[in-house]
Scaffold this motif. Structure first.
Motif, PDB file in Angstrom:
ATOM      1  N   GLY A 196      12.317  12.826  -1.099  1.00 28.29           N
ATOM      2  CA  GLY A 196      12.423  11.867   0.081  1.00 28.29           C
ATOM      3  C   GLY A 196      11.402  10.908   0.059  1.00 28.29           C
ATOM      4  N   HIS A 197      10.544  11.002  -0.327  1.00 28.89           N
ATOM      5  CA  HIS A 197       9.099   9.983  -0.468  1.00 28.89           C
ATOM      6  C   HIS A 197       8.541  10.002  -1.733  1.00 28.89           C
ATOM      7  CE1 HIS A 197       9.197   9.868   4.255  1.00 28.89           C
ATOM      8  NE2 HIS A 197       9.801  11.078   4.014  1.00 28.89           N
ATOM      9  N   GLY A 198       7.969   9.014  -2.298  1.00 24.59           N
ATOM     10  CA  GLY A 198       7.123   8.682  -3.397  1.00 24.59           C
ATOM     11  C   GLY A 198       8.052   8.987  -4.506  1.00 24.59           C
ATOM     12  N   PRO A 199       7.413   9.120  -5.879  1.00 24.84           N
ATOM     13  CA  PRO A 199       8.203   9.092  -6.994  1.00 24.84           C
ATOM     14  C   PRO A 199       9.033  10.248  -7.322  1.00 24.84           C
ATOM     15  CG  PRO A 199       5.773   9.549  -7.657  1.00 24.84           C
ATOM     16  CD  PRO A 199       6.077   9.338  -5.994  1.00 24.84           C
ATOM     17  N   SER A 200       9.905  10.280  -8.334  1.00 23.03           N
ATOM     18  CA  SER A 200      10.668  11.364  -8.555  1.00 23.03           C
ATOM     19  C   SER A 200       9.712  12.366  -9.507  1.00 23.03           C
ATOM     20  CB  SER A 200      11.778  10.732  -9.564  1.00 23.03           C
ATOM     21  OG  SER A 200      11.550  10.411 -10.787  1.00 23.03           O
ATOM     22  N   THR A 201      10.133  13.533  -9.879  1.00 22.27           N
ATOM     23  CA  THR A 201       9.531  14.366 -10.748  1.00 22.27           C
ATOM     24  C   THR A 201      10.348  15.436 -11.475  1.00 22.27           C
ATOM     25  OG1 THR A 201       7.576  16.251 -10.502  1.00 22.27           O
ATOM     26  CG2 THR A 201       9.479  16.135  -8.610  1.00 22.27           C
ATOM     27  N   THR A 202       9.800  16.272 -12.129  1.00 19.60           N
ATOM     28  CA  THR A 202      10.636  17.215 -12.753  1.00 19.60           C
ATOM     29  C   THR A 202      10.345  18.879 -12.541  1.00 19.60           C
ATOM     30  OG1 THR A 202       9.444  17.513 -14.795  1.00 19.60           O
ATOM     31  CG2 THR A 202      11.186  15.563 -14.706  1.00 19.60           C
ATOM     32  N   ILE A 203      11.268  19.633 -12.716  1.00 22.95           N
ATOM     33  CA  ILE A 203      10.901  20.973 -12.365  1.00 22.95           C
ATOM     34  C   ILE A 203       9.942  21.395 -13.235  1.00 22.95           C
ATOM     35  CG2 ILE A 203      12.059  23.381 -12.709  1.00 22.95           C
ATOM     36  CD1 ILE A 203      12.967  21.780 -10.035  1.00 22.95           C
ATOM     37  N   GLY A 204       9.879  21.112 -14.599  1.00 26.08           N
ATOM     38  CA  GLY A 204       8.934  21.554 -15.701  1.00 26.08           C
ATOM     39  C   GLY A 204       7.373  21.238 -15.219  1.00 26.08           C
ATOM     40  N   PHE A 205       7.315  19.835 -14.696  1.00 28.32           N
ATOM     41  CA  PHE A 205       6.041  19.282 -14.250  1.00 28.32           C
ATOM     42  C   PHE A 205       5.475  20.030 -13.108  1.00 28.32           C
ATOM     43  CE2 PHE A 205       3.596  16.713 -11.772  1.00 28.32           C
ATOM     44  CZ  PHE A 205       2.420  16.071 -12.455  1.00 28.32           C
ATOM     45  N   GLU A 206       6.405  20.532 -12.288  1.00 27.75           N
ATOM     46  CA  GLU A 206       6.169  20.898 -10.937  1.00 27.75           C
ATOM     47  C   GLU A 206       5.477  22.349 -11.445  1.00 27.75           C
ATOM     48  OE1 GLU A 206       5.259  19.172  -8.425  1.00 27.75           O
ATOM     49  OE2 GLU A 206       6.220  17.445  -9.398  1.00 27.75           O
ATOM     50  N   LYS A 207       6.328  23.262 -12.179  1.00 26.15           N
ATOM     51  CA  LYS A 207       5.984  24.561 -12.649  1.00 26.15           C
ATOM     52  C   LYS A 207       4.707  24.741 -13.090  1.00 26.15           C
ATOM     53  CE  LYS A 207       9.423  27.312 -14.146  1.00 26.15           C
ATOM     54  NZ  LYS A 207      10.674  27.456 -14.992  1.00 26.15           N
ATOM     55  N   LYS A 208       4.133  23.465 -13.900  1.00 29.59           N
ATOM     56  CA  LYS A 208       2.968  23.636 -14.485  1.00 29.59           C
ATOM     57  C   LYS A 208       1.858  23.021 -13.838  1.00 29.59           C
ATOM     58  CE  LYS A 208       5.141  23.164 -19.111  1.00 29.59           C
ATOM     59  NZ  LYS A 208       6.343  23.004 -18.837  1.00 29.59           N
ATOM     60  N   ASN A 210       1.941  21.617 -10.106  1.00 28.40           N
ATOM     61  CA  ASN A 210       1.937  21.569  -8.750  1.00 28.40           C
ATOM     62  C   ASN A 210       0.857  22.654  -8.146  1.00 28.40           C
ATOM     63  OD1 ASN A 210       2.365  21.865  -5.757  1.00 28.40           O
ATOM     64  ND2 ASN A 210       4.364  20.623  -6.239  1.00 28.40           N
ATOM     65  N   PRO A 211      -0.281  22.166  -7.584  1.00 28.94           N
ATOM     66  CA  PRO A 211      -1.325  23.153  -6.900  1.00 28.94           C
ATOM     67  C   PRO A 211      -0.667  24.079  -6.043  1.00 28.94           C
ATOM     68  CG  PRO A 211      -1.559  20.852  -6.192  1.00 28.94           C
ATOM     69  CD  PRO A 211      -0.459  20.690  -7.165  1.00 28.94           C
ATOM     70  N   TYR A 212       0.340  23.747  -5.215  1.00 28.55           N
ATOM     71  CA  TYR A 212       0.814  24.500  -4.267  1.00 28.55           C
ATOM     72  C   TYR A 212       1.790  25.976  -4.812  1.00 28.55           C
ATOM     73  CZ  TYR A 212      -0.549  21.230  -0.856  1.00 28.55           C
ATOM     74  OH  TYR A 212      -1.062  20.234  -0.172  1.00 28.55           O
ATOM     75  N   LEU A 213       2.295  25.866  -6.097  1.00 22.78           N
ATOM     76  CA  LEU A 213       2.869  26.833  -6.786  1.00 22.78           C
ATOM     77  C   LEU A 213       2.459  27.602  -7.780  1.00 22.78           C
ATOM     78  CD1 LEU A 213       5.671  24.182  -6.131  1.00 22.78           C
ATOM     79  CD2 LEU A 213       5.770  26.355  -5.164  1.00 22.78           C
ATOM     80  N   GLN A 214       1.248  27.574  -8.228  1.00 20.14           N
ATOM     81  CA  GLN A 214       0.622  28.147  -9.329  1.00 20.14           C
ATOM     82  C   GLN A 214       0.407  29.784  -9.027  1.00 20.14           C
ATOM     83  OE1 GLN A 214       0.586  26.342 -11.972  1.00 20.14           O
ATOM     84  NE2 GLN A 214       1.174  24.934 -10.763  1.00 20.14           N
TER      85      GLN A 214
END
Length: 214
Positions: A196-208, A210-214
């Motif tokens: 909803g704001h900012g650039p797109s991302t991928t599930i794989g990138f966020e799994k590796k 994203n500091p909130y989801l480690q």
């Protein structure tokens, strides 16, 4: 072909999307954030110039920055608002939300016309969007997921390297983190998340990453 058009609207730099089937011309507007008159003209002009038929006005959630343009869409294309009922209370106090940011609403927000729930399907030509309910940023936050194209429109649930705020009314940090892990991280890693704001991302990138989801 599924065509994705992205707009950046209003003082909050919100991402509005128009997704359309190039064969049938059917389209959905996701989060109509157009606030200023010229932004409204840009959105409706794109739809008219490309001979698109608006089938749905889909809200990922009902915070004001994602819904400034709902009434314009309704008045122009006669399409009502689709959103999760758990966010309906946000429409009731949208004027107060706006005044906190020094923004004036010319008209009251339109009500929800169609309630969306988990696993509801929205057809746009030959493509399907499946609703995934991931509360936490707001109680009624919805992800619209297109399996065949490996894309999802996530509102403010998940950002590149971050997550949505949980300090707003109805927010819940633990609920948001759990929902992302249990409902989004099971999607293919190459699924693209349009936020909803900012650039797109991928599930794989966020799994590796994203500091909130480690």
């Amino acid at each position: 072909m599924l065509v994705i058009k992205e707009f950046h609207f209003n003082p909050f730099s919100e991402n509005t999307y128009v997704i359309s089937d190039s064969e049938t011309g059917e389209c959905a507007i996701i989060d109509a954030g157009c606030y200023y008159a010229d932004e409204q003209d840009i959105l409706s002009g794109y739809i008219i110039d490309n001979n698109l038929k608006v089938k749905y006005l889909l809200a990922t959630h009902l915070h004001l920055d994602h819904n400034f343009g709902d009434r314009h869409v309704y008045n122009t294309f006669n399409v009502g608002l689709t959103a999760h009922p758990d966010d309906a209370f946000l429409l009731d106090n949208m004027k107060e939300q706006a005044s906190m940011f020094g923004i004036q609403l010319q008209d009251p927000p339109i009500p929800i016309d169609h309630n969306v729930h988990e696993n509801d399907i929205f057809k746009i030509g030959k493509y399907s969007l499946r609703a995934i309910h991931v509360p936490g940023h707001s109680p009624g936050s919805i992800i619209y997921y297109c399996k065949e194209e490996k894309i999802a429109f996530g509102g403010d649930v998940l950002f590149r390297g971050s997550i949505g705020r949980t300090d707003l009314p109805g927010g819940n940090y633990n609920q948001l983190i759990t929902g992302i892990r249990e409902k989004l991280f099971i999607l293919p890693e190459d699924t693209v998340i349009y936020s909803g704001h900012g650039p797109s991302t991928t599930i794989g990138f966020e799994k590796k990453q994203n500091p909130y989801l480690q």
